[in-house]
Design a protein around this motif. Structure first.
Motif, short mmCIF file in Angstrom:
data_model
loop_
_atom_site.label_atom_id
_atom_site.label_comp_id
_atom_site.label_asym_id
_atom_site.label_seq_id
_atom_site.Cartn_x
_atom_site.Cartn_y
_atom_site.Cartn_z
N THR A 75 0.83 -1.21 0.00
CA THR A 75 0.00 0.00 0.00
C THR A 75 0.86 1.26 0.00
N VAL A 76 1.90 1.27 0.83
CA VAL A 76 2.80 2.43 0.86
C VAL A 76 3.48 2.59 -0.50
N TRP A 77 3.89 1.47 -1.09
CA TRP A 77 4.52 1.50 -2.42
C TRP A 77 3.56 2.16 -3.43
N LEU A 78 2.31 1.74 -3.42
CA LEU A 78 1.33 2.29 -4.35
C LEU A 78 1.03 3.75 -4.07
N LEU A 79 0.99 4.12 -2.79
CA LEU A 79 0.73 5.51 -2.44
C LEU A 79 1.85 6.43 -2.93
N VAL A 80 3.09 6.00 -2.74
CA VAL A 80 4.23 6.80 -3.22
C VAL A 80 4.19 6.91 -4.74
N TYR A 81 4.00 5.78 -5.40
CA TYR A 81 3.97 5.77 -6.86
C TYR A 81 2.86 6.67 -7.40
N SER A 82 1.65 6.52 -6.86
CA SER A 82 0.52 7.29 -7.39
C SER A 82 0.60 8.77 -7.01
N ALA A 83 1.18 9.08 -5.84
CA ALA A 83 1.36 10.48 -5.46
C ALA A 83 2.32 11.17 -6.43
N VAL A 84 3.42 10.47 -6.78
CA VAL A 84 4.37 11.01 -7.75
C VAL A 84 3.70 11.21 -9.10
N ARG A 85 3.03 10.18 -9.59
CA ARG A 85 2.43 10.24 -10.92
C ARG A 85 1.29 11.25 -11.02
N SER A 86 0.66 11.55 -9.88
CA SER A 86 -0.42 12.53 -9.89
C SER A 86 0.09 13.95 -9.59
N GLY A 87 1.38 14.08 -9.29
CA GLY A 87 1.95 15.39 -9.01
C GLY A 87 1.48 15.97 -7.68
N ASN A 88 1.15 15.11 -6.73
CA ASN A 88 0.67 15.57 -5.42
C ASN A 88 1.87 15.76 -4.49
N THR A 89 2.50 16.91 -4.60
CA THR A 89 3.77 17.15 -3.92
C THR A 89 3.62 17.21 -2.39
N LYS A 90 2.55 17.83 -1.92
CA LYS A 90 2.37 17.96 -0.47
C LYS A 90 2.18 16.60 0.19
N ASP A 91 1.32 15.78 -0.40
CA ASP A 91 1.08 14.46 0.17
C ASP A 91 2.33 13.59 0.10
N LEU A 92 3.09 13.71 -0.99
CA LEU A 92 4.31 12.91 -1.10
C LEU A 92 5.30 13.29 -0.01
N GLU A 93 5.48 14.59 0.23
CA GLU A 93 6.41 15.03 1.27
C GLU A 93 5.98 14.52 2.64
N LYS A 94 4.68 14.55 2.92
CA LYS A 94 4.17 14.02 4.20
C LYS A 94 4.42 12.52 4.30
N LEU A 95 4.18 11.82 3.20
CA LEU A 95 4.35 10.37 3.18
C LEU A 95 5.81 9.98 3.38
N LEU A 96 6.71 10.68 2.69
CA LEU A 96 8.13 10.39 2.82
C LEU A 96 8.64 10.72 4.23
N GLU A 97 8.09 11.75 4.82
CA GLU A 97 8.48 12.12 6.19
C GLU A 97 7.99 11.06 7.17
N ALA A 98 6.75 10.61 7.00
CA ALA A 98 6.21 9.57 7.88
C ALA A 98 6.96 8.26 7.70
N ASN A 99 7.42 8.00 6.49
CA ASN A 99 8.13 6.76 6.17
C ASN A 99 9.48 6.66 6.88
#
Length: 345
Positions: free
Chosen positions: A200-224
């Motif tokens: 799920t985390v793999w898919l969230l990172v991949y889809s956040a990148v592909r959708s250009g959702n920069t804020k969510d990606l930064e939060k996800l990478l920080e939580a990771n």
């Protein structure tokens, strides 16, 4: 009293019982052959309890990276039986979907950081494979998971079923990634079974990148970064910079994209360095700095020992689009040597 000659023998009538028994046995065998599943279901105990035990075996095997064909094959059989016995139970339909997911795992489906980084700009169908069997398995997962969801939205495996839908939606790409991410980004990781945390985390990172959702990606990478983060993916700081750069690129926010991509490059011409250089050139081209983009990619191509075919393909496309662009790179394809001529020499 009638006289019986001594030379005449008295014959007993043969019993027909053995023949009748044989016919009965054959009939029973034929009936059993055609009704095997119904008979098995009649005598077996609770199907859900049986499949839960098999699932537990598979989860342990996945954790140890020791998934074997026997486990998956048995799970497939039990899921068919469960669905036959309780066709309107959303759990039985979900487990049928999960059996195809396990089949994909057995055939090489992986959610590792290497594949995430190396294929972040490629469709998931290319990452996970697009053979007929793989396509068929993904299609069946989607169909059964969607059926389970349509019957009831509060069955025990609901969140895990959502993961299967997330995975197959990403594979199918019938929707664009911003919509896919919006629909599945709120998956409750804590309610997911442990085997789905990492994917799920793999898919969230991949889809956040592909959708250009920069804020969510930064939060996800920080939580990771937290040691106790469920589904943690092992990423270096350099890889995080690369993912952020790619995400800003898809968001068409090119200034921070360039900053992150340049941070991710190194003196060693590995995949991240080469891909970052390519994305940097594409950003220049998108900013109407066409010749600068060609020059950057031409230098990069000349400096690589092993000619990057992706660089060459991109240069060809740009020059075909704008013939006035110049490059010092030979873009002609090398002609194949005729081995028959070599033999004559």
């Amino acid at each position: 009293m009638a006289y019986l000659p001594r030379h005449e023998s008295h014959r007993k009538k043969k019993s027909k019982f053995p023949y009748l028994f044989l016919l009965f046995f054959l009939g029973l065998a034929i009936f059993g052959y055609f009704q095997e599943r119904k008979i098995r279901l009649f005598f077996t105990k609770d199907q859900k309890q049986k499949i839960e035990k098999q699932k537990a075996k598979i989860q342990v095997a996945i954790e140890k990276n020791e998934l074997i064909e026997t486990y998956v094959r048995d799970f497939d059989t039990y899921s068919v039986d469960f669905l036959d016995k309780d066709p309107l139970d959303p759990s039985s339909i979900h487990y049928r979907a999960r059996s195809y997911y396990y089949s994909l795992l057995l055939n090489g489906l992986q959610f590792d950081s290497a594949s995430l980084i190396a294929h972040i700009d490629e469709p998931i169908s290319q990452i996970f494979g697009d053979s007929n069997k793989t396509k068929d398995d993904f299609a069946k997962i989607f169909r059964y998971a969607r059926m389970a969801e349509s019957i009831k939205d509060d069955f025990p495996e609901y969140e895990s079923n959502k993961f299967l839908l997330f995975l197959t939606e990403a594979y199918r790409e019938r929707k664009n990634f911003p919509n896919i991410y919006k629909e599945y980004s709120l998956l409750d990781t804590k309610s997911l079974e442990s085997e789905f945390h990492h994917p799920t985390v793999w898919l969230l990172v991949y889809s956040a990148v592909r959708s250009g959702n920069t804020k969510d990606l930064e939060k996800l990478l920080e939580a990771n970064k937290a040691d106790d983060f469920l589904g943690k993916i092992l990423l270096t700081e350099r890889e995080e910079n690369f993912l952020n750069g790619m995400c800003y690129y898809y968001a068409k926010d090119f200034v921070p994209a360039l900053n992150y991509l340049r941070k991710s490059k190194s003196d060693f011409p590995d995949f991240i360095t080469e891909k970052s250089l390519l994305m940097e050139a594409r950003i220049f081209y998108a900013q109407n700095l066409h010749q600068k983009a060609v020059d950057l990619l031409s230098v990069g191509l000349n400096n690589t020992k092993k000619k990057n075919q992706e660089y060459k393909k991109q240069l060809k496309a740009w020059i075909a689009e704008r013939p006035n662009l110049k490059t010092n790179v030979d873009l002609t394809e090398a002609k194949a040597i005729d081995t028959d001529l070599l033999d004559e020499d």
